[in-house]
Design a protein around this motif. Structure first.
Motif, PDB file in Angstrom:
ATOM      1  N   MET A 273      74.483  24.029  13.006  1.00  0.00           N
ATOM      2  CA  MET A 273      74.001  25.386  13.271  1.00  0.00           C
ATOM      3  C   MET A 273      73.132  25.387  14.529  1.00  0.00           C
ATOM      4  O   MET A 273      72.419  24.418  14.789  1.00  0.00           O
ATOM      5  N   PRO A 274      73.194  26.463  15.337  1.00  0.00           N
ATOM      6  CA  PRO A 274      72.344  26.522  16.529  1.00  0.00           C
ATOM      7  C   PRO A 274      70.878  26.590  16.137  1.00  0.00           C
ATOM      8  O   PRO A 274      70.520  27.161  15.105  1.00  0.00           O
ATOM      9  N   LYS A 275      70.046  25.975  16.927  1.00  0.00           N
ATOM     10  CA  LYS A 275      68.621  25.950  16.644  1.00  0.00           C
ATOM     11  C   LYS A 275      68.022  27.342  16.777  1.00  0.00           C
ATOM     12  O   LYS A 275      68.286  28.055  17.748  1.00  0.00           O
ATOM     13  N   GLN A 276      67.254  27.765  15.777  1.00  0.00           N
ATOM     14  CA  GLN A 276      66.597  29.064  15.807  1.00  0.00           C
ATOM     15  C   GLN A 276      65.344  28.988  16.677  1.00  0.00           C
ATOM     16  O   GLN A 276      64.533  28.070  16.533  1.00  0.00           O
ATOM     17  N   VAL A 277      65.206  29.950  17.574  1.00  0.00           N
ATOM     18  CA  VAL A 277      64.061  29.982  18.479  1.00  0.00           C
ATOM     19  C   VAL A 277      63.164  31.147  18.106  1.00  0.00           C
ATOM     20  O   VAL A 277      63.637  32.274  17.933  1.00  0.00           O
ATOM     21  N   ASP A 278      61.886  30.889  17.929  1.00  0.00           N
ATOM     22  CA  ASP A 278      60.900  31.932  17.665  1.00  0.00           C
ATOM     23  C   ASP A 278      60.669  32.691  18.972  1.00  0.00           C
ATOM     24  O   ASP A 278      60.066  32.163  19.899  1.00  0.00           O
ATOM     25  N   ARG A 279      61.169  33.920  19.027  1.00  0.00           N
ATOM     26  CA  ARG A 279      61.130  34.684  20.272  1.00  0.00           C
ATOM     27  C   ARG A 279      59.704  34.869  20.778  1.00  0.00           C
ATOM     28  O   ARG A 279      59.428  34.658  21.964  1.00  0.00           O
ATOM     29  N   GLU A 280      58.789  35.264  19.891  1.00  0.00           N
ATOM     30  CA  GLU A 280      57.412  35.513  20.325  1.00  0.00           C
ATOM     31  C   GLU A 280      56.722  34.224  20.751  1.00  0.00           C
ATOM     32  O   GLU A 280      55.950  34.210  21.708  1.00  0.00           O
ATOM     33  N   ALA A 281      57.004  33.127  20.062  1.00  0.00           N
ATOM     34  CA  ALA A 281      56.423  31.840  20.452  1.00  0.00           C
ATOM     35  C   ALA A 281      56.931  31.426  21.828  1.00  0.00           C
ATOM     36  O   ALA A 281      56.161  30.928  22.664  1.00  0.00           O
ATOM     37  N   ARG A 282      58.217  31.649  22.096  1.00  0.00           N
ATOM     38  CA  ARG A 282      58.772  31.287  23.391  1.00  0.00           C
ATOM     39  C   ARG A 282      58.174  32.174  24.494  1.00  0.00           C
ATOM     40  O   ARG A 282      57.879  31.695  25.584  1.00  0.00           O
ATOM     41  N   ARG A 283      57.986  33.450  24.196  1.00  0.00           N
ATOM     42  CA  ARG A 283      57.363  34.344  25.185  1.00  0.00           C
ATOM     43  C   ARG A 283      55.936  33.875  25.494  1.00  0.00           C
ATOM     44  O   ARG A 283      55.502  33.887  26.650  1.00  0.00           O
ATOM     45  N   ARG A 284      55.211  33.431  24.462  1.00  0.00           N
ATOM     46  CA  ARG A 284      53.851  32.921  24.689  1.00  0.00           C
ATOM     47  C   ARG A 284      53.890  31.649  25.531  1.00  0.00           C
ATOM     48  O   ARG A 284      53.020  31.438  26.375  1.00  0.00           O
ATOM     49  N   ASP A 285      54.882  30.801  25.292  1.00  0.00           N
ATOM     50  CA  ASP A 285      55.017  29.583  26.105  1.00  0.00           C
ATOM     51  C   ASP A 285      55.229  29.936  27.580  1.00  0.00           C
ATOM     52  O   ASP A 285      54.657  29.295  28.470  1.00  0.00           O
ATOM     53  N   VAL A 286      56.055  30.939  27.832  1.00  0.00           N
ATOM     54  CA  VAL A 286      56.305  31.370  29.208  1.00  0.00           C
ATOM     55  C   VAL A 286      55.030  31.930  29.829  1.00  0.00           C
ATOM     56  O   VAL A 286      54.706  31.649  30.992  1.00  0.00           O
ATOM     57  N   VAL A 287      54.280  32.715  29.055  1.00  0.00           N
ATOM     58  CA  VAL A 287      53.025  33.278  29.558  1.00  0.00           C
ATOM     59  C   VAL A 287      52.023  32.169  29.867  1.00  0.00           C
ATOM     60  O   VAL A 287      51.334  32.206  30.900  1.00  0.00           O
ATOM     61  N   ASP A 288      51.936  31.174  28.997  1.00  0.00           N
ATOM     62  CA  ASP A 288      51.029  30.056  29.259  1.00  0.00           C
ATOM     63  C   ASP A 288      51.422  29.341  30.556  1.00  0.00           C
ATOM     64  O   ASP A 288      50.559  28.918  31.340  1.00  0.00           O
TER      65      ASP A 288
ATOM     66  N   GLY B 141      59.515  24.464  31.915  1.00  0.00           N
ATOM     67  CA  GLY B 141      60.597  23.552  31.580  1.00  0.00           C
ATOM     68  C   GLY B 141      61.843  24.269  31.101  1.00  0.00           C
ATOM     69  O   GLY B 141      62.622  23.739  30.292  1.00  0.00           O
ATOM     70  N   LEU B 142      62.056  25.496  31.603  1.00  0.00           N
ATOM     71  CA  LEU B 142      63.209  26.302  31.216  1.00  0.00           C
ATOM     72  C   LEU B 142      64.030  26.640  32.455  1.00  0.00           C
ATOM     73  O   LEU B 142      63.537  26.556  33.576  1.00  0.00           O
TER      74      LEU B 142
ATOM     75  N   VAL C  52      64.272  32.444  30.883  1.00  0.00           N
ATOM     76  CA  VAL C  52      63.118  33.330  31.071  1.00  0.00           C
ATOM     77  C   VAL C  52      63.576  34.781  31.120  1.00  0.00           C
ATOM     78  O   VAL C  52      62.948  35.674  30.526  1.00  0.00           O
ATOM     79  N   ARG C  53      64.688  35.037  31.787  1.00  0.00           N
ATOM     80  CA  ARG C  53      65.207  36.413  31.857  1.00  0.00           C
ATOM     81  C   ARG C  53      65.674  36.907  30.491  1.00  0.00           C
ATOM     82  O   ARG C  53      65.750  38.114  30.251  1.00  0.00           O
ATOM     83  N   HIS C  54      65.969  35.978  29.585  1.00  0.00           N
ATOM     84  CA  HIS C  54      66.344  36.376  28.230  1.00  0.00           C
ATOM     85  C   HIS C  54      65.148  36.985  27.493  1.00  0.00           C
ATOM     86  O   HIS C  54      65.329  37.852  26.625  1.00  0.00           O
ATOM     87  N   TYR C  55      63.955  36.527  27.835  1.00  0.00           N
ATOM     88  CA  TYR C  55      62.750  37.009  27.149  1.00  0.00           C
ATOM     89  C   TYR C  55      62.006  38.082  27.932  1.00  0.00           C
ATOM     90  O   TYR C  55      61.256  38.860  27.352  1.00  0.00           O
ATOM     91  N   PHE C  56      62.192  38.120  29.240  1.00  0.00           N
ATOM     92  CA  PHE C  56      61.538  39.112  30.092  1.00  0.00           C
ATOM     93  C   PHE C  56      62.566  39.663  31.070  1.00  0.00           C
ATOM     94  O   PHE C  56      63.221  38.900  31.781  1.00  0.00           O
ATOM     95  N   ALA C  57      62.675  40.982  31.125  1.00  0.00           N
ATOM     96  CA  ALA C  57      63.697  41.601  31.959  1.00  0.00           C
ATOM     97  C   ALA C  57      63.478  41.321  33.441  1.00  0.00           C
ATOM     98  O   ALA C  57      64.435  41.298  34.219  1.00  0.00           O
ATOM     99  N   GLY C  58      62.236  41.117  33.833  1.00  0.00           N
ATOM    100  CA  GLY C  58      61.957  40.872  35.234  1.00  0.00           C
ATOM    101  C   GLY C  58      60.498  40.515  35.449  1.00  0.00           C
ATOM    102  O   GLY C  58      59.723  40.357  34.500  1.00  0.00           O
ATOM    103  N   GLN C  59      60.120  40.385  36.707  1.00  0.00           N
ATOM    104  CA  GLN C  59      58.773  39.975  37.081  1.00  0.00           C
ATOM    105  C   GLN C  59      57.720  40.937  36.548  1.00  0.00           C
ATOM    106  O   GLN C  59      56.681  40.520  36.044  1.00  0.00           O
TER     107      GLN C  59
END
Length: 208
Positions: free
Chosen positions: A1-16, A40-41, A46-53
């Motif tokens: 099965m594909p690994k489930q990604v916590d969307r909000e956690a990933r968005r926080r990682d990008v923000v950090d 490291g992405l 990144v565009r999957h979690y944020f539409a743009g800059q």
């Protein structure tokens, strides 16, 4: 099965990652590509979690405001009721709270650096203007709340005008924060703390 990604956690990682880029290189270098590299992405992720800059910048600024605000609310709750405490101790509490807005350690220096860069960018970027205004308004509201608690608890001179003192203290905090971040060789963290302490003590009732 594909690994489930916590969307909000990933968005926080990008923000950090964005915060690290801003602190190290400045907001002008915080493109989607450099942030993706820092996180490291690939840029597609990144565009999957944020539409743009713009969406990334707004989400990051909101995250920063929420982070600082939540911490301050916890500190205020920890101090509890101030009435009945000696006036110097009441002012100690105020200095500790207000010090959360200054770059007095590595963590707070990073936060203030990000806020300074975002606030400066908002001057010419209408997309960030509302959040920059909210930051300025929230800072004044916090300062006034702290001064009002000091006043109620007997930690201030009775002749002070709270509106005027709110602007004086907010301006002092802004000046210390901006200078300490932009010119740390001119204004050290220890001096920031000393100046804040002196100002708050000057607001207290006369002794002796």
């Amino acid at each position: 099965m594909p690994k489930q990604v916590d969307r909000e956690a990933r968005r926080r990682d990008v923000v950090d990652a964005l915060f690290r880029v801003v602190v190290r290189d400045g907001i002008q270098r915080a493109s989607l590509r450099t942030v993706a590299d820092e996180a490291g992405l690939n840029i597609g992720s990144v565009r999957h979690y944020f539409a743009g800059q713009e969406e990334l910048m707004r989400f990051a600024m909101r995250s920063m405001l929420d982070r600082v605000g939540d911490r301050l609310r916890r500190r205020i709750e920890e101090f509890g009721e101030l009435s009945g405490l000696p006036a110097p101790r009441i002012r100690d509490c105020a200095v500790e709270l207000l010090g959360e807005l200054l770059p007095l350690d590595d963590s707070r220096r990073a936060e203030v650096t990000v806020l300074v860069d975002f606030s400066t960018a908002a001057r010419t970027d209408p997309a960030l203007d509302d959040l920059a205004r909210e930051t300025a308004t929230a800072t004044r509201a916090l300062v006034r709340r702290i001064l009002a608690r000091l006043d109620t608890a007997g930690g201030l001179r009775p002749d002070l005008a709270l509106d005027t003192e709110t602007e004086r203290l907010t301006s002092l905090l802004d000046g210390l924060a901006f200078t300490a971040v932009l010119r740390p060789d001119v204004l050290a963290a220890g001096t920031c703390a000393t100046v804040l302490r002196a100002h708050v003590d000057d607001l207290g009732p006369a002794t002796g």
